[in-house]
Design an enzyme around this catalytic site. Structure first.
Site, PDB file in Angstrom:
ATOM      1  CD  GLN A  52      -3.106   4.947  10.462  1.00  0.00           C
ATOM      2  OE1 GLN A  52      -4.421   4.864  10.624  1.00  0.00           O
ATOM      3  NE2 GLN A  52      -2.629   5.194   9.472  1.00  0.00           N
TER       4      GLN A  52
ATOM      5  NE  ARG B 285      -8.120   6.669   9.581  1.00  0.00           N
ATOM      6  CZ  ARG B 285      -7.274   6.360   8.575  1.00  0.00           C
ATOM      7  NH1 ARG B 285      -6.010   5.820   8.593  1.00  0.00           N
ATOM      8  NH2 ARG B 285      -7.682   6.625   7.316  1.00  0.00           N
TER       9      ARG B 285
ATOM     10  CD  GLU C 136      -5.595   2.842  -0.145  1.00  0.00           C
ATOM     11  OE1 GLU C 136      -4.425   2.187  -0.722  1.00  0.00           O
ATOM     12  OE2 GLU C 136      -5.327   3.115   0.944  1.00  0.00           O
TER      13      GLU C 136
ATOM     14  CG  ASP D 299      -1.966   1.034   0.974  1.00  0.00           C
ATOM     15  OD1 ASP D 299      -2.486   1.590  -0.004  1.00  0.00           O
ATOM     16  OD2 ASP D 299      -2.643   1.228   2.095  1.00  0.00           O
TER      17      ASP D 299
ATOM     18  CE  LYS E 252      -3.447   2.316   7.336  1.00  0.00           C
ATOM     19  NZ  LYS E 252      -4.302   3.107   6.542  1.00  0.00           N
TER      20      LYS E 252
ATOM     21  CE1 TYR F 228       2.949   7.907  12.205  1.00  0.00           C
ATOM     22  CE2 TYR F 228       1.690   8.011  14.185  1.00  0.00           C
ATOM     23  CZ  TYR F 228       2.518   8.638  13.282  1.00  0.00           C
ATOM     24  OH  TYR F 228       2.787   9.918  13.492  1.00  0.00           O
TER      25      TYR F 228
ATOM     26  CG  ASP G  51      -5.682   0.373   3.778  1.00  0.00           C
ATOM     27  OD1 ASP G  51      -5.657  -0.550   4.441  1.00  0.00           O
ATOM     28  OD2 ASP G  51      -4.673   1.217   4.236  1.00  0.00           O
TER      29      ASP G  51
ATOM     30  CD  GLU H  69      -7.313  13.098   3.858  1.00  0.00           C
ATOM     31  OE1 GLU H  69      -7.080  13.916   3.315  1.00  0.00           O
ATOM     32  OE2 GLU H  69      -7.510  12.018   3.567  1.00  0.00           O
TER      33      GLU H  69
ATOM     34  CB  THR I 221      -7.665  -4.667   2.364  1.00  0.00           C
ATOM     35  OG1 THR I 221      -6.452  -4.404   3.556  1.00  0.00           O
ATOM     36  CG2 THR I 221      -7.239  -3.769   1.498  1.00  0.00           C
TER      37      THR I 221
ATOM     38  CE1 TYR J 147      -0.549   8.543   4.190  1.00  0.00           C
ATOM     39  CE2 TYR J 147       1.779   9.426   4.250  1.00  0.00           C
ATOM     40  CZ  TYR J 147       0.515   9.451   4.719  1.00  0.00           C
ATOM     41  OH  TYR J 147       0.184  10.226   5.850  1.00  0.00           O
TER      42      TYR J 147
ATOM     43  NE  ARG K  98       4.776  13.535  11.170  1.00  0.00           N
ATOM     44  CZ  ARG K  98       3.917  12.538  10.327  1.00  0.00           C
ATOM     45  NH1 ARG K  98       3.604  11.541  10.892  1.00  0.00           N
ATOM     46  NH2 ARG K  98       3.829  12.844   9.205  1.00  0.00           N
TER      47      ARG K  98
ATOM     48  CG  HIS L 106      -4.349  10.411   2.630  1.00  0.00           C
ATOM     49  ND1 HIS L 106      -5.413  10.367   3.595  1.00  0.00           N
ATOM     50  CD2 HIS L 106      -3.533   9.448   2.957  1.00  0.00           C
ATOM     51  CE1 HIS L 106      -5.081   9.440   4.009  1.00  0.00           C
ATOM     52  NE2 HIS L 106      -4.031   9.010   3.988  1.00  0.00           N
TER      53      HIS L 106
ATOM     54  CD  GLU M  60      -6.217   4.886   4.747  1.00  0.00           C
ATOM     55  OE1 GLU M  60      -5.798   4.235   4.225  1.00  0.00           O
ATOM     56  OE2 GLU M  60      -5.922   5.702   5.402  1.00  0.00           O
TER      57      GLU M  60
ATOM     58  CB  THR N 279      -6.231   7.828   1.420  1.00  0.00           C
ATOM     59  OG1 THR N 279      -6.295   6.758   2.178  1.00  0.00           O
ATOM     60  CG2 THR N 279      -7.581   8.436   1.478  1.00  0.00           C
TER      61      THR N 279
HETATM   62 CA    CA Z   1      -4.037   3.060   2.963  1.00  0.00          CA
END
Ligand code: CA
Length: 436
Positions: free
Chosen positions: A251, A248, A212, A138, A264, A255, A244, A385, A268, A140, A154, A145, A210, A371
């Site tokens: 994650q 959260r 995708e 997967d 995750k 992560y 996906d 988001e 899927t 990004y 962050r 996103h 997500e 995503t």
């Molecule tokens: Ca993903």
């Protein structure tokens, strides 16, 4: 690149292939694996609201013997063998399928009994995963996103410095890939609130989807043999939709430092029909322009062809249907409409980067884009988001609202390509309902 299988004037003897808004006109011809109850899974091609039973067509001698090994490959219970034969084979098969399904063609079966035996109504079929997926990766690739999510986790440092230099990805879990319609149980995991002293264990409280695009690898590359970007699309069979699913809370806690893991790998969802690169030829788009000041891609991630037409103009929609909405007769509510042409990295660049170290990609491997979010509030490809990590819940027609997914919620992705002078094609559905 655009051959006569894409001619908008083509009509099929399968009447529903001409229905307005169908995903599967004779110009599309996507491959999938289906069965009716009690039958063994086999390869088929979507046409209108029907499936052409490709395995039966091969057995009955309807396919031309000049296709050679292809005739055996299409009688397998998954697409891997056909994928392994490479793009020219898939193109030759498509040309013959197009002739077979066109109205008034000599190649079309004249025997009405055979015609009806070759067709299976999609409504009677169960769809399976299109291929045995050995490895799932997967990416990004939407900078929107990556920036939005980075800002939530962050705030001072949303986009890490490597992002604009290479397609970032992680190795996903192939065993939990499931076909359209498979229920998605709410995963249990370990999570820790920012102000808590220690983590807790329990069902995820922030379950998300997500949106995708998926890409199936066709011909593989040998271990130790990189795939140059100029040849990357020789190794692609076709595209599909991928959800996906993401926990959260799990994650966010797990992560760092090694990336997504249990947040995750519980499920899927993959859409059933693989739309070939041949069918997508009219819908290629220039690689998305980089904002002023961004670095140019390194040479191994740049070719004139990728710059000119490396992207795919695919409109993807995500919709939500809650149990209360279904009970009240509401149609699913659209949450997003986004487009794959805006991705910062093309699928070709993902393939070239993935294999640059000599990593071998194998027929049936699945790459997903990450995503697909656009720059506007109506084009965000996940609830994280859209609701700003749950702070701004989405209002639904029943008066309900959603920060994250509740049990009974069904998430539905659809996608299509449309352009002046070409026939609209679609991808079918990628659906999953939360709960066992
Ligand atoms: Ca993903």
């Amino acid at each position: 690149m655009v051959n006569d299988t894409l001619d908008p004037r083509l009509r099929s003897w399968v009447a529903s292939a001409q229905a307005p808004g169908t995903d599967f006109p004779v110009q599309n011809l996507p491959f999938g694996v289906f069965s009716r109850e009690g039958e063994a899974p086999r390869i088929g091609v979507a046409i209108g609201d029907q499936i052409l039973d490709l395995a039966l067509a091969a057995r009955e001698g309807v396919l031309d013997a000049s296709l050679g090994a292809t005739v055996d490959a299409v009688q397998a219970p998954a697409l891997n063998a056909l994928m392994a034969l490479g793009r020219p084979t898939a193109t030759a098969l498509r040309a013959q399928l197009s002739l077979l399904l066109r109205a008034h063609e000599a190649a079309a079966p004249s025997d009405a009994v055979l015609r009806s035996r070759l067709l299976v109504p999609q409504a009677e079929a169960v769809m399976h995963l299109p291929a045995h997926v050995g490895d799932y990766t997967d990416f990004y690739a939407s900078v929107h996103h990556a920036t939005n999510v980075g800002a939530l986790f962050r705030p001072d440092n949303p986009l890490l410095p490597n992002y604009k230099w290479m397609p970032i990805g992680y190795h996903g879990r192939a065993s939990s890939l499931v076909p359209d319609g498979t229920p998605v149980p709410r995963p249990t995991g370990q999570r820790k609130a920012a102000d808590a002293a220690m983590p807790t264990v329990g069902p995820s409280q922030s379950l998300d989807y997500e949106v995708e695009i998926g890409a199936f690898i066709g011909r593989g590359n040998a271990l130790g043999s990189p795939v140059p970007l100029a040849e990357a699309e020789d190794h692609l069979f076709g595209l599909c939709l991928v959800n996906d699913w993401s926990a959260r809370d799990v994650q966010a806690w797990e992560y760092q430092p090694l990336g997504p893991f249990l947040g995750k790998s519980f499920a899927t969802t993959v859409s059933p029909w693989v739309v070939t690169l041949d069918a997508l030829a009219p819908f290629r788009a220039p690689r998305a322009a980089r904002p002023e000041g961004d670095p140019a891609p390194l040479p191994y991630l740049d070719t004139p062809a990728d710059r000119a037409a490396g992207a795919f103009d695919i409109t993807i929609e995500a919709a939500l249907s809650t149990a209360r909405m279904r009970a009240a007769g509401h149609a699913p509510a659209r949450l997003a409409r986004t487009n794959a042409a805006g991705l910062y990295w093309t699928i070709g660049q993902m393939v070239a980067h993935h294999a640059m170290n000599g990593c071998n990609l194998r027929p049936g491997d699945l790459l997903a884009s990450g995503t697909v979010s656009g720059p506007t509030p109506d084009s965000l490809g996940c609830l994280l988001e859209l609701t700003r990590r749950g702070a701004q819940p989405v209002a639904l027609p029943t008066g309900e609202s959603r920060a994250f997914l509740q049990d009974g919620d069904e998430v539905i992705f659809t996608a299509f390509c449309a352009r002046e002078g070409a026939t609209r094609i679609g991808f079918g559905k990628c659906r999953g309902r939360i709960g066992s």
